[in-house]
Write an enzyme that holds these catalytic residues in place. Structure first.
Site, PDB file in Angstrom:
ATOM      1  N   ASP A  42      -5.966   6.796  -1.235  1.00  0.00           N
ATOM      2  CA  ASP A  42      -4.781   7.432  -1.821  1.00  0.00           C
ATOM      3  C   ASP A  42      -4.884   7.587  -3.341  1.00  0.00           C
ATOM      4  O   ASP A  42      -3.989   8.148  -3.968  1.00  0.00           O
ATOM      5  CB  ASP A  42      -3.513   6.636  -1.460  1.00  0.00           C
ATOM      6  CG  ASP A  42      -3.099   6.868  -0.016  1.00  0.00           C
ATOM      7  OD1 ASP A  42      -3.683   7.740   0.651  1.00  0.00           O
ATOM      8  OD2 ASP A  42      -2.179   6.166   0.456  1.00  0.00           O
ATOM      9  N   ARG A  66      -6.124  13.238  12.102  1.00  0.00           N
ATOM     10  CA  ARG A  66      -5.570  11.885  12.061  1.00  0.00           C
ATOM     11  C   ARG A  66      -5.073  11.516  13.446  1.00  0.00           C
ATOM     12  O   ARG A  66      -3.887  11.548  13.728  1.00  0.00           O
ATOM     13  CB  ARG A  66      -4.456  11.804  11.017  1.00  0.00           C
ATOM     14  CG  ARG A  66      -4.978  12.044   9.614  1.00  0.00           C
ATOM     15  CD  ARG A  66      -3.880  12.056   8.606  1.00  0.00           C
ATOM     16  NE  ARG A  66      -3.512  10.733   8.149  1.00  0.00           N
ATOM     17  CZ  ARG A  66      -2.603  10.511   7.203  1.00  0.00           C
ATOM     18  NH1 ARG A  66      -1.980  11.521   6.656  1.00  0.00           N
ATOM     19  NH2 ARG A  66      -2.312   9.286   6.824  1.00  0.00           N
ATOM     20  N   CYS A 119       0.701  14.688   6.125  1.00  0.00           N
ATOM     21  CA  CYS A 119      -0.203  15.234   5.120  1.00  0.00           C
ATOM     22  C   CYS A 119      -1.428  15.855   5.783  1.00  0.00           C
ATOM     23  O   CYS A 119      -2.015  15.285   6.705  1.00  0.00           O
ATOM     24  CB  CYS A 119      -0.676  14.115   4.200  1.00  0.00           C
ATOM     25  SG  CYS A 119       0.042  14.164   2.579  1.00  0.00           S
ATOM     26  N   ARG A 142       3.755  11.928   9.378  1.00  0.00           N
ATOM     27  CA  ARG A 142       2.931  11.125  10.286  1.00  0.00           C
ATOM     28  C   ARG A 142       3.529   9.734  10.513  1.00  0.00           C
ATOM     29  O   ARG A 142       3.471   9.201  11.618  1.00  0.00           O
ATOM     30  CB  ARG A 142       1.521  11.007   9.705  1.00  0.00           C
ATOM     31  CG  ARG A 142       0.613  10.158  10.559  1.00  0.00           C
ATOM     32  CD  ARG A 142      -0.807  10.227  10.090  1.00  0.00           C
ATOM     33  NE  ARG A 142      -1.594   9.129  10.643  1.00  0.00           N
ATOM     34  CZ  ARG A 142      -2.216   9.174  11.809  1.00  0.00           C
ATOM     35  NH1 ARG A 142      -2.149  10.244  12.556  1.00  0.00           N
ATOM     36  NH2 ARG A 142      -2.911   8.137  12.231  1.00  0.00           N
ATOM     37  N   LYS A 194       6.185   3.379  -0.954  1.00  0.00           N
ATOM     38  CA  LYS A 194       6.402   4.288   0.184  1.00  0.00           C
ATOM     39  C   LYS A 194       5.789   3.708   1.461  1.00  0.00           C
ATOM     40  O   LYS A 194       6.437   3.670   2.503  1.00  0.00           O
ATOM     41  CB  LYS A 194       5.758   5.653  -0.120  1.00  0.00           C
ATOM     42  CG  LYS A 194       5.679   6.571   1.079  1.00  0.00           C
ATOM     43  CD  LYS A 194       5.061   7.901   0.753  1.00  0.00           C
ATOM     44  CE  LYS A 194       3.589   8.018   1.063  1.00  0.00           C
ATOM     45  NZ  LYS A 194       3.224   8.041   2.494  1.00  0.00           N
ATOM     46  N   ASN A 195       4.544   3.272   1.362  1.00  0.00           N
ATOM     47  CA  ASN A 195       3.848   2.847   2.582  1.00  0.00           C
ATOM     48  C   ASN A 195       4.310   1.488   3.090  1.00  0.00           C
ATOM     49  O   ASN A 195       3.907   1.058   4.167  1.00  0.00           O
ATOM     50  CB  ASN A 195       2.336   2.842   2.364  1.00  0.00           C
ATOM     51  CG  ASN A 195       1.794   4.257   2.270  1.00  0.00           C
ATOM     52  OD1 ASN A 195       2.516   5.224   2.528  1.00  0.00           O
ATOM     53  ND2 ASN A 195       0.521   4.387   1.912  1.00  0.00           N
ATOM     54  N   ARG A 236       7.506  13.847  -1.590  1.00  0.00           N
ATOM     55  CA  ARG A 236       7.396  12.980  -0.416  1.00  0.00           C
ATOM     56  C   ARG A 236       7.060  11.555  -0.822  1.00  0.00           C
ATOM     57  O   ARG A 236       7.469  10.612  -0.151  1.00  0.00           O
ATOM     58  CB  ARG A 236       6.278  13.476   0.519  1.00  0.00           C
ATOM     59  CG  ARG A 236       6.629  14.681   1.345  1.00  0.00           C
ATOM     60  CD  ARG A 236       5.544  14.927   2.368  1.00  0.00           C
ATOM     61  NE  ARG A 236       5.149  13.667   2.969  1.00  0.00           N
ATOM     62  CZ  ARG A 236       3.907  13.317   3.292  1.00  0.00           C
ATOM     63  NH1 ARG A 236       2.917  14.157   3.104  1.00  0.00           N
ATOM     64  NH2 ARG A 236       3.648  12.147   3.818  1.00  0.00           N
TER      65      ARG A 236
HETATM   66  C1  UD1 Z   1      -1.877   4.883   5.924  1.00  0.00           C
HETATM   67  C2  UD1 Z   1      -1.089   5.342   4.718  1.00  0.00           C
HETATM   68  C3  UD1 Z   1      -1.845   6.454   3.972  1.00  0.00           C
HETATM   69  C4  UD1 Z   1      -3.268   5.994   3.647  1.00  0.00           C
HETATM   70  C5  UD1 Z   1      -3.979   5.453   4.882  1.00  0.00           C
HETATM   71  C6  UD1 Z   1      -5.335   4.851   4.575  1.00  0.00           C
HETATM   72  C7  UD1 Z   1       1.185   4.960   5.426  1.00  0.00           C
HETATM   73  C8  UD1 Z   1       2.504   5.528   5.794  1.00  0.00           C
HETATM   74  N1  UD1 Z   1       0.200   5.813   5.132  1.00  0.00           N
HETATM   75  O1  UD1 Z   1      -1.983   6.011   6.786  1.00  0.00           O
HETATM   76  O2  UD1 Z   1      -1.129   6.738   2.771  1.00  0.00           O
HETATM   77  O3  UD1 Z   1      -3.992   7.084   3.129  1.00  0.00           O
HETATM   78  O4  UD1 Z   1      -3.168   4.439   5.506  1.00  0.00           O
HETATM   79  O5  UD1 Z   1      -5.217   3.850   3.632  1.00  0.00           O
HETATM   80  O6  UD1 Z   1       1.024   3.750   5.342  1.00  0.00           O
HETATM   81  N2  UD1 Z   1      -7.574   6.722  12.718  1.00  0.00           N
HETATM   82  C9  UD1 Z   1      -8.077   7.008  13.967  1.00  0.00           C
HETATM   83  N3  UD1 Z   1      -7.311   6.701  15.046  1.00  0.00           N
HETATM   84  C10 UD1 Z   1      -6.083   6.117  14.921  1.00  0.00           C
HETATM   85  C11 UD1 Z   1      -5.601   5.817  13.633  1.00  0.00           C
HETATM   86  C12 UD1 Z   1      -6.381   6.144  12.542  1.00  0.00           C
HETATM   87  O7  UD1 Z   1      -9.162   7.551  14.124  1.00  0.00           O
HETATM   88  O8  UD1 Z   1      -5.429   5.841  15.931  1.00  0.00           O
HETATM   89  C13 UD1 Z   1      -8.396   7.098  11.543  1.00  0.00           C
HETATM   90  C14 UD1 Z   1      -7.682   8.156  10.702  1.00  0.00           C
HETATM   91  O9  UD1 Z   1      -7.936   9.442  11.228  1.00  0.00           O
HETATM   92  C15 UD1 Z   1      -8.282   7.936   9.351  1.00  0.00           C
HETATM   93  C16 UD1 Z   1      -8.481   6.414   9.308  1.00  0.00           C
HETATM   94  O10 UD1 Z   1      -8.478   5.983  10.666  1.00  0.00           O
HETATM   95  O11 UD1 Z   1      -9.505   8.577   9.255  1.00  0.00           O
HETATM   96  C17 UD1 Z   1      -7.442   5.671   8.529  1.00  0.00           C
HETATM   97  O12 UD1 Z   1      -6.172   5.897   9.073  1.00  0.00           O
HETATM   98  P1  UD1 Z   1      -4.997   4.837   9.018  1.00  0.00           P
HETATM   99  O13 UD1 Z   1      -5.447   3.582   8.348  1.00  0.00           O
HETATM  100  O14 UD1 Z   1      -4.416   4.723  10.370  1.00  0.00           O
HETATM  101  O15 UD1 Z   1      -3.991   5.597   8.075  1.00  0.00           O
HETATM  102  P2  UD1 Z   1      -2.442   5.824   8.276  1.00  0.00           P
HETATM  103  O16 UD1 Z   1      -1.803   4.598   8.833  1.00  0.00           O
HETATM  104  O17 UD1 Z   1      -2.211   7.108   8.947  1.00  0.00           O
END
Ligand code: UD1
Length: 424
Positions: A306, A121, A116, A92, A22-23, A398
């Site tokens: 995850d 986030r 989610c 997201r 998925k990711n 999902r």
């Molecule tokens: C991706 C994965 C999700 C996984 C996560 C962490 C996808 C589609 N989803 O989510 O399944 O749980 O990585 O491995 O690939 N953050 C900030 N500011 C930002 C971006 C992130 O503060 O601009 C924080 C988030 O709130 C969170 C952490 O960084 O606490 C990790 O987020 P991130 O690595 O960005 O996760 P996703 O890309 O949303």
């Protein structure tokens, strides 16, 4: 809304095949906007999130066809940089089109993304990165807008190795003028898959899988068709390993990249599971009762966030007490209340859960509060006495392709029910 009913108590036995990740597929689909031709993507899982992403791509003008597990994206008709559709709020990962639209049009406008419910986030790192490439961003009335007169490469240091921010910046930088360097980049295998897809389109990206990624902007990507096969889903694979462990089963998990699941394999071995690996497969057996262990979620190659809910389900039945620390998300313990309904003994202090293993869980009415929380409840249900009814399984759909069918093939008693008791 559909529900799952799980009759626990069967040891899972047999062989199971893992679907595409998925990711990995979601950013790759977003990147499909970038060229002006066809992207043929194989090993695409049948997921609700993929359906949402198809609609996102269609909303900006792409033509998308799905034939079995192959997806064909024709981006020659992409004509809009604006996403006002409420489907953006559903997922997201729809924010991943920001980078691709910025690369293609130098500008984008989209609703603030949803997804989610696992803590706040923000997308500040995405926006800071895009701003370093010359985009002026603004937020207001629930929209995010980015404007530029053409992106220019730059060096970007991420405060945290965000997966989505790394992917968005990689896509945006592909056609920016000059060189972009992303430092403290996320190192997840899905980033490497995205790099491979971008390079097959004619981009020049190097370093994915390490914490420095270098992108040399190119003027145009190929418009001739590109083909790509999505990597197997390491989180799905890890979920099946826990399914084997929690039921005391004997399960062969096929079509995986063993290296990607090493962080889970090594911890499960410490808990007493016996895991052998060969030819992109692992076999999980459990000689005795699973032993408690401590877990701390970390960016890859650490233990994945995850997998945290699923491992908590397993620790609920382990011998001893485990301490599970969630260091990635600030509110990812919603499954705790649901597991407690099934008899789990879990205390939460901030981002730490203390799980005292019990001899048995009992079936209950529970709710999938998010994707991996839902998976954890399926796993707990497989091991619990009597029936567990899981509501809100949209979340499970999902991110898991036919989970109940896969577990039925291993002997589990699990059925999907629409409109149980006439309720909706
Ligand atoms: C991706 C994965 C999700 C996984 C996560 C962490 C996808 C589609 N989803 O989510 O399944 O749980 O990585 O491995 O690939 N953050 C900030 N500011 C930002 C971006 C992130 O503060 O601009 C924080 C988030 O709130 C969170 C952490 O960084 O606490 C990790 O987020 P991130 O690595 O960005 O996760 P996703 O890309 O949303």
């Amino acid at each position: 809304m559909d529900k799952l009913i799980v009759m626990g108590g069967t040891r899972l036995k047999g062989s199971i095949s893992v679907s595409g990740a998925k990711n990995a597929v979601l950013p790759i689909m977003a990147a499909g906007i970038l060229n002006d031709g066809e992207s043929i993507i194989h090993n695409v899982p049948n997921l609700e999130d993929v359906k949402v992403m198809i609609k996102v791509l269609e909303a900006v003008g792409a033509k998308v066809k799905k034939e079995g597990t192959t997806l064909i994206i024709d981006s020659s008709t992409v004509n809009s940089y604006e996403l006002s559709d409420s489907l953006v709020r559903k997922m997201r990962a729809s924010n991943l089109v920001m980078g691709a639209l910025a690369a293609k049009f130098g500008t984008f406008k989209t609703l603030y993304p949803g997804g989610c419910n696992i803590g706040s986030r923000p997308i500040d790192l995405h926006l800071k990165g895009l701003e370093r490439l010359g985009l002026k961003t603004s937020e207001g009335h629930g929209y995010i807008e980015g404007k530029s007169s053409g992106l220019v490469g730059n060096s970007i240091h991420l405060d945290f190795p965000s997966v989505g921010a790394t992917e968005n910046i990689m896509m945006a930088a592909c056609m920016a003028k000059g060189k972009t360097i992303i430092r403290n980049a996320a190192r997840e295998p899905e980033i490497v898959d995205l790099q491979n897809f971008l390079n097959s389109m004619g981009a020049n990206v190097k370093g994915a899988g390490l914490d420095v990624i270098k992108i040399e902007g190119v003027k145009k990507l190929k418009s001739s068709p590109v083909e790509h096969t999505v990597i197997p889903d390491r989180i799905e694979a890890g979920t099946h390993m826990v399914a084997a462990a929690i039921t005391g089963g004997d399960v062969e998990i096929k079509n995986i990249i063993v290296e990607h699941v090493e962080p889970v394999i090594s911890k499960l071995r410490e808990c007493g599971a016996s895991i052998s690996n060969y030819n992109n497969c692992v076999r999980v057996t459990v000689p005795g009762r699973i032993r408690a262990n401590d877990f701390r979620t970390l960016p890859y190659p650490g233990f994945p966030t995850d997998m945290q809910p699923q491992i908590m389900a397993l620790m609920s039945l382990a011998q001893g007490t485990s301490v599970i620390s969630e260091s990635i998300f600030d509110n990812r313990f919603k499954h705790v209340d649901e597991l407690r309904r099934m008899g789990a003994d879990i205390k939460v202090e901030g981002r730490v859960a203390i799980v005292t293993g019990t001899e048995r869980l009992t079936g209950a009415f529970v709710e999938a509060t998010d994707l991996r929380a839902g998976a954890a409840l399926v796993l707990a249900g497989l091991a619990a006495e009597d029936a567990t009814v899981i509501e809100n399984i949209y979340h499970i759909d999902r991110g898991y392709d036919n989970l109940e069918k896969k577990y039925s093939q291993l002997g589990a008693k699990i059925i999907r029910v629409s409109n149980l008791n006439g309720s909706n």
